[in-house]
Design an enzyme around this catalytic site. Sequence first.
Site, PDB file in Angstrom:
ATOM      1  CE  LYS A 112      -3.957  -2.316   0.610  1.00 64.40           C
ATOM      2  NZ  LYS A 112      -3.492  -3.711   0.668  1.00 64.40           N
TER       3      LYS A 112
HETATM    4  C1  LIG Z   1      -4.102  -4.829   0.226  1.00 71.35           C
HETATM    5  C2  LIG Z   1      -3.269  -6.024   0.173  1.00 71.35           C
HETATM    6  C3  LIG Z   1      -3.516  -7.048  -0.757  1.00 71.35           C
HETATM    7  C4  LIG Z   1      -4.692  -7.000  -1.709  1.00 71.35           C
HETATM    8  O1  LIG Z   1      -4.546  -5.991  -2.684  1.00 71.35           O
HETATM    9  P1  LIG Z   1      -5.837  -5.470  -3.459  1.00 71.35           P
HETATM   10  O2  LIG Z   1      -5.344  -4.322  -4.257  1.00 71.35           O
HETATM   11  O3  LIG Z   1      -6.816  -5.046  -2.412  1.00 71.35           O
HETATM   12  O4  LIG Z   1      -6.335  -6.593  -4.284  1.00 71.35           O
HETATM   13  C5  LIG Z   1      -2.664  -8.132  -0.789  1.00 71.35           C
HETATM   14  N1  LIG Z   1      -1.629  -8.227   0.076  1.00 71.35           N
HETATM   15  C6  LIG Z   1      -1.376  -7.272   0.985  1.00 71.35           C
HETATM   16  C7  LIG Z   1      -0.238  -7.459   1.918  1.00 71.35           C
HETATM   17  C8  LIG Z   1      -2.173  -6.143   1.058  1.00 71.35           C
HETATM   18  O5  LIG Z   1      -1.898  -5.204   1.962  1.00 71.35           O
END
Ligand SMILES: *Cc1c(COP(=O)(O)O)cnc(C)c1O
Length: 495
Positions: A112
């Site tokens: 993120k």
């Molecule tokens: C948010 C997240 C995901 C999923 O990603 P999306 O964009 O919501 O599909 C997978 N792994 C981690 C560690 C995340 O923080």
Amino acid sequence: MELLYQSTRSKGIKVTASQAILKGLAGDGGLFVPERIPGLDVSLEDISKMSYKETAYEVMKLFLTDFTEAELKECINKAYDSKFDTGEIAPLAEKAGVYYLELFHGATIAFKDMALSILPHLLTASARKINISNEIVILTATSGDTGKAALAGFADVPGTRIIVFYPKNGVSRIQERQMVTQKGANTSVIGITGNFDDAQNGVKAMFNNKELAKAMEGHNYQFSSANSINIGRLVPQVVYYVYSYSRLLAKGAVKPLEPVNFVVPTGNFGNILAAYYAKNLGVPVNRLICASNENKVLFDFFETGVYDRNREFVLTSSPSMDILVSSNLERLVYKISGEDAETTANLMAALAKDGRYTLTPGMKADMECFTGGWADEGKTAAEIKRVYDETGYIIDTHTAVASAVYHSYKEKTNDNTVTVIASTASPYKFATSVMGAIDSSYKGTDDFVLIDELSRRSGTKIPPAIEEIRTAPVLHDTICKTEDMQKEVEKILGI
Ligand SMILES: *Cc1c(COP(=O)(O)O)cnc(C)c1O
């Protein structure tokens, strides 16, 4: 040429990129999409000689056409700096013939950060452009990682406030500690007694509440979203797919135009949608492999063309993927409907009413480049152990879901295409699950004891993001019921 954005649910109203970034969600409840997905105007060979920041500019300028070169470069420079522990920003690690694209080198050690380190700058630049003087209130629902990354990105950014809701019993201990210790006078963190979907629905309801918007305006506030539905999140994520392909070119791992597979551990469908946009941009892609955990709504969707959220919600060791309604999927649905807002609106209405919808055979055929896969808890843990035993490399639970899905896919298909697995979190963030998978005698041991063990076994340094929270005081302890989310927001803002 200027690229405008419109809602997935109605034609007509078009807005600039900065307006779309500020609003987050379109007025009709739809998601903003570019009126067309642009194409790269430099070759991938040229990009293979560029840095991450230079690549970011080449990709983002195609989507954010109302930003000047100076504005966009300033945002990029402020985001991808020493908050990342490597100048490569998103390095590729080759382990046993597979490439792990490490997206966890930012401030909160999960992917993120790739987008949330730049979003606050895109947002404040957008507000300046449109002459907005209201304070911008970021309202976010998180399944764990978004919350902390958004808090870190927005803390003490002038002209902004951030309020984060998370499912009290649906995030890891380390994730929770990261959030409740967040500093910054403009930050609020609230646990709810529901799950992530409840938090997300509560936030969506507030965004769509016209009365609340009016009351906010009266106090010089306006909402914006840092959730992955914001195109200011999506666009920066396209960058690392272009970048990773260009690195493979640079090291001769692929020949020009040679396609690759991307495997993405998926929850809200934001990360893999960015890979799909990268494909549309001109990155040669064979398969986009969408990996789910036991909440395998997306796997079923790609198999059958039916999206059905009517099932039990499972709490897993990969909590950021514990999602039954993947918001960003709406953008794919819109694309495969032939950019038909009416069809998209009807399907989303069916989802809201019945919890399910069915694609036409034509739409299903149009998403042929996707392969769905899923891994249960046992397979995920076994994959962590397999990769560690074979290579000494330790992957987190989310990455392990993707890695396990890819492993089964490869055994079934014998597809020898060069493959990149999106590695979305540092194993330090999920130390209990990760270490328990490697050695069952660790099971039940405290997270903070295990991080020392993890460091010893993997030969990697404990990230500062983890060191810090060992001793930091808890600054946020509010818990509320799902139905009281709005009351909490009103209390915080004094409206
Ligand atoms: C948010 C997240 C995901 C999923 O990603 P999306 O964009 O919501 O599909 C997978 N792994 C981690 C560690 C995340 O923080």
